[in-house]
Design an enzyme around this catalytic site. Structure first.
Site, short mmCIF file in Angstrom:
data_model
loop_
_atom_site.label_atom_id
_atom_site.label_comp_id
_atom_site.label_asym_id
_atom_site.label_seq_id
_atom_site.Cartn_x
_atom_site.Cartn_y
_atom_site.Cartn_z
N ASN A 16 -2.01 0.18 6.75
CA ASN A 16 -1.52 -1.10 7.26
C ASN A 16 -0.65 -1.87 6.28
OD1 ASN A 16 -3.56 -1.90 5.58
ND2 ASN A 16 -4.71 -3.05 7.11
N GLU A 66 -9.49 -9.83 -7.99
CA GLU A 66 -8.53 -8.73 -7.73
C GLU A 66 -7.33 -8.82 -8.67
OE1 GLU A 66 -7.87 -9.20 -3.51
OE2 GLU A 66 -9.87 -8.44 -3.03
N HIS A 114 -2.10 -5.46 1.42
CA HIS A 114 -3.39 -6.12 1.20
C HIS A 114 -3.15 -7.59 0.89
CE1 HIS A 114 -7.38 -6.96 -0.50
NE2 HIS A 114 -6.73 -7.57 -1.48
N TYR A 137 -12.62 -1.51 -3.34
CA TYR A 137 -13.11 -1.64 -1.97
C TYR A 137 -14.63 -1.47 -1.88
CZ TYR A 137 -8.38 -1.91 -0.05
OH TYR A 137 -7.12 -2.33 0.29
N LYS A 166 0.83 -1.21 0.00
CA LYS A 166 0.00 0.00 0.00
C LYS A 166 0.87 1.27 0.00
CE LYS A 166 -3.99 -2.25 2.18
NZ LYS A 166 -4.99 -2.15 3.26
#
Ligand code: GDP
Length: 139
Positions: free
Chosen positions: A114, A128, A117, A51, A11
């Site tokens: 965080n 995805e 993913h 998302y 990320k």
């Protein structure tokens, strides 16, 4: 696509912090083979679609803003039991709850920022993967 594969994104926070190499090394050390890899930046529309399952959550617009804030590294990873084993490797969503040695414990700062993913099912891994990669980019 084969089912012994999962999809990941490093990320924007982890890219900005210079952790691409260290995270890819952890992924390789854990026995995953990289079969697709690219650095890219998601548009707002991309992030909203990726998302979409969280569209009604209070943190949705903040999450979208975060995910478009800088480049990400997308990858497809191959290993027996890839989805489950990779979720174990990245650790809990909130790095404060993640086990020692997990990628989020090592490299993440908050429940939103965080670091990484990981797909939560074989079906989502496939969806995805095709969201980010053309067939000719998967090896
Ligand atoms: P994951 O499967 O562990 O990535 O977690 P989820 O699918 O539940 O959430 C998707 C992403 O939304 C997470 O990885 C975080 O970046 C973000 N997120 C999850 N919960 C929260 C929250 O309570 N607040 C904020 N700001 N972001 C969150």
């Amino acid at each position: 696509m084969k089912t012994n594969r999962t999809f990941t994104m490093i990320k924007p926070d982890a890219v900005e912090n210079g952790y691409i190499g260290a995270i890819l090394a952890k992924i390789n050390e854990a026995g995953f083979k990289i079969v697709a890899l690219k650095m890219t930046q998601m548009s707002k529309r991309d992030a909203q679609l990726f998302y979409a399952v969280h569209a009604q959550r209070p943190f949705f617009s903040s999450l979208v803003d975060f995910m478009v804030s800088g480049p990400i590294v997308a990858a497809i990873l191959e290993k027996e039991n890839a989805v489950e084993d990779f979720r174990k490797l990245i650790g809990a969503t909130n790095p404060a709850d993640a086990e020692d040695g997990t990628i989020r414990k090592l490299f993440a700062a908050s429940i939103q920022n965080n670091a990484i993913h990981g797909s939560d099912s074989d079906e989502n891994a496939m969806i995805e993967s095709y969201f980010h990669f053309a067939t000719r980019e998967m090896f």
